[in-house]
Design an enzyme around this catalytic site. Structure first.
Site, short mmCIF file in Angstrom:
data_model
loop_
_atom_site.label_atom_id
_atom_site.label_comp_id
_atom_site.label_asym_id
_atom_site.label_seq_id
_atom_site.Cartn_x
_atom_site.Cartn_y
_atom_site.Cartn_z
N ASP A 73 8.09 -1.00 6.79
CA ASP A 73 8.14 0.54 6.16
C ASP A 73 6.96 1.20 6.75
O ASP A 73 5.74 0.72 7.12
CB ASP A 73 7.82 0.61 4.57
CG ASP A 73 8.86 -0.20 3.80
OD1 ASP A 73 10.11 0.10 4.13
OD2 ASP A 73 8.75 -1.00 3.06
N ASP A 75 4.40 4.63 5.96
CA ASP A 75 4.07 5.68 5.26
C ASP A 75 3.07 6.69 5.91
O ASP A 75 2.27 6.28 6.78
CB ASP A 75 3.12 5.11 3.91
CG ASP A 75 4.07 4.34 3.31
OD1 ASP A 75 5.43 4.34 3.34
OD2 ASP A 75 3.59 3.39 2.37
N ASP A 153 -5.99 1.97 -2.83
CA ASP A 153 -6.51 0.71 -3.75
C ASP A 153 -7.47 -0.54 -3.11
O ASP A 153 -8.50 -0.76 -3.37
CB ASP A 153 -5.04 -0.07 -4.17
CG ASP A 153 -4.08 -0.39 -3.01
OD1 ASP A 153 -4.40 -0.16 -1.73
OD2 ASP A 153 -2.98 -0.57 -3.48
#
Length: 452
Positions: A73, A75, A153
């Site tokens: 993926d 982002d 995070d």
């Protein structure tokens, strides 16, 4: 890979003499190449920049590219708002309540685009809402690139790649943590976990996936804050469980979850059995995860139904033994035990019916597979979930739960021709103990009248 890692660590070492952040690596100081980035992700970044906005590849995609891996993926972070992104891409939609993001769809590929996040304290009642325990319920406060990096995070997930200038940007020390092979949370660990308890299991997942250590300050609050996971919506935890156990590192994930007491809020009923010292249950779960990791490494399909069937089977067996002792017949006892186990579990992690129904079939097949006489064997081969049930049977034998007898028989039966199968069934019927006691028939009376 050794040369690649030398390039990463040498780049970090050269910059480590400069404690000032951000660190910006030029094209010749990092291993990322645009040819390893999705064409669609590059298109999205180009269109955002053409529209007058900033655009960076960010998160796990940059981290994996730096480690020489191939991300699944990609982002993108930008200073465009979700509404502005939506105007640029007709093939997009805004999703999410807690934090709005935009999905730009290209066929089956989805590029996730997020607006830079700002400080939660800068929001208002509409954009920034927190619960009394510190958990963020709404977090739609937008900010700058630097503020966005601090709001992410973990440091290794806060690296930004500019496809226009070919540079890697580090605002929080992620490059050093990559070199140290450690997962470290950004900011105060307790506060960040309270904002979003799912970060605790994300720390475990990244450590297992990357074979990294969890930094001591990041690991310190995990055990004490683990119960906060029970406050996370069950649907969200279901998705997180799939990420934990279906990425090819399930066995190490399981070990870390147990070590930090994070398995308990996810599977409390199973944890109760593990606490009792049931070695068979532990062996079954660990062997099931070993088999799952192996299938993923071989590019074979894995279903969540099988994962959950493994995790809850010790719970089903415990409940079933109680019901059998009360005189409930075997099949109804299994059905009641399965219903009880699933009902308790969905209070913690939801299980969609498309997975809970196959789970029940897998469990029921454990009672049906020993019954092979007549046409039953052929009928079982045609069962929709025979393969899953058969794999589960092998798992039970591998873990030592049951003797290794049925598994080899079914393996041979599947591979045999028609004549061999017939001979196998005859042999099975011949070895089956016979019940010599004859069943007495009730006498028949005409007109339903019994003799006086």
């Amino acid at each position: 890979m050794a040369n690649l890692w030398t390039k990463i660590t040498s780049a970090v070492t050269r910059k480590s003499a400069e404690p000032k952040l951000p660190r910006i690596l030029s094209r010749d100081e990092h291993p990322i190449s645009r040819k390893h980035i999705s064409d669609n992700a590059l298109k999205v970044m180009h269109r955002l920049r053409s529209g007058g906005f900033e655009a960076f590849l960010v998160g796990g995609g940059v981290r994996d590219l730096m480690l020489g891996k191939h991300p699944k993926d990609f982002d993108i972070g930008t200073n465009a708002t979700p509404e502005e992104i939506r105007q640029l891409f007709r093939n997009s939609r805004i999703i999410g309540r807690r934090f709005k993001i935009v999905h730009v769809r290209f066929g089956r590929e989805i590029i996730e685009v997020t607006t830079y996040r700002g400080s939660h304290s800068d929001g208002n009642d509409k954009t920034a809402v927190a619960a009394d325990n510190g958990m963020l319920l709404r977090d739609n406060v937008y900010g700058t690139l630097e503020e966005d990096a601090v709001r992410r995070d973990f440091t290794i997930n806060a690296l930004y790649y500019c496809s226009d200038k070919f540079t890697v940007h580090d605002y929080v020390g992620g490059l050093n943590d990559l070199a140290k092979r450690q997962v470290r949370i950004i900011g105060n660990a307790s506060s960040r976990y309270q904002e979003d308890p799912v970060r605790m299991i994300r720390a475990v997942r990244f450590a297992a996936k990357l074979d990294f250590d969890i930094a001591p300050d990041t690991a310190a609050p995990l055990k004490s804050l683990a119960p906060m996971l029970s406050e996370v919506p069950a649907a969200r935890l279901f998705d997180e469980v799939l990420k934990l156990f279906m990425e090819g590192h399930a066995l190490r994930v399981f070990a870390l979850l147990k070590h930090y007491d994070l398995f308990r809020p996810l599977f409390p009923a199973t944890q109760e059995i593990l606490d009792s010292g049931d070695s068979t249950a532990i062996a079954l779960i660990e062997q099931g995860l070993v088999n799952t990791d192996l299938r993923i490494s071989q590019d074979k399909p894995v279903t969540p139904a099988f994962i959950y069937a493994v995790m809850l089977w010790p719970v089903v067996q415990k409940e079933m033994k109680i019901l059998l002792a009360e005189g409930v017949p075997e099949i109804p006892a299994l059905h009641q035990a399965a219903q009880s186990a699933i009902s308790r579990q969905i209070q913690h992690t939801s299980i969609p019916k498309r997975f809970s129904m196959p789970m029940r079939d897998i469990w029921e097949l454990q009672l049906r597979l020993p019954r092979r006489s007549g046409r039953r064997a052929e009928e079982l081969l045609e069962h929709r979930y025979f393969r899953a049930g058969y794999d589960f049977l092998l798992l039970r034998e591998q873990s030592g739960e049951i003797p290794e007898e049925l598994g080899p028989w079914w393996t041979a039966y599947q591979e045999a021709n028609a004549d061999t199968r017939e001979a196998m069934l005859k042999k099975t019927s011949a070895n089956k103990p016979r019940n010599n006691s004859r069943r007495r028939r009730k006498p028949r009376y005409r007109n339903n009248q019994k003799p006086s």
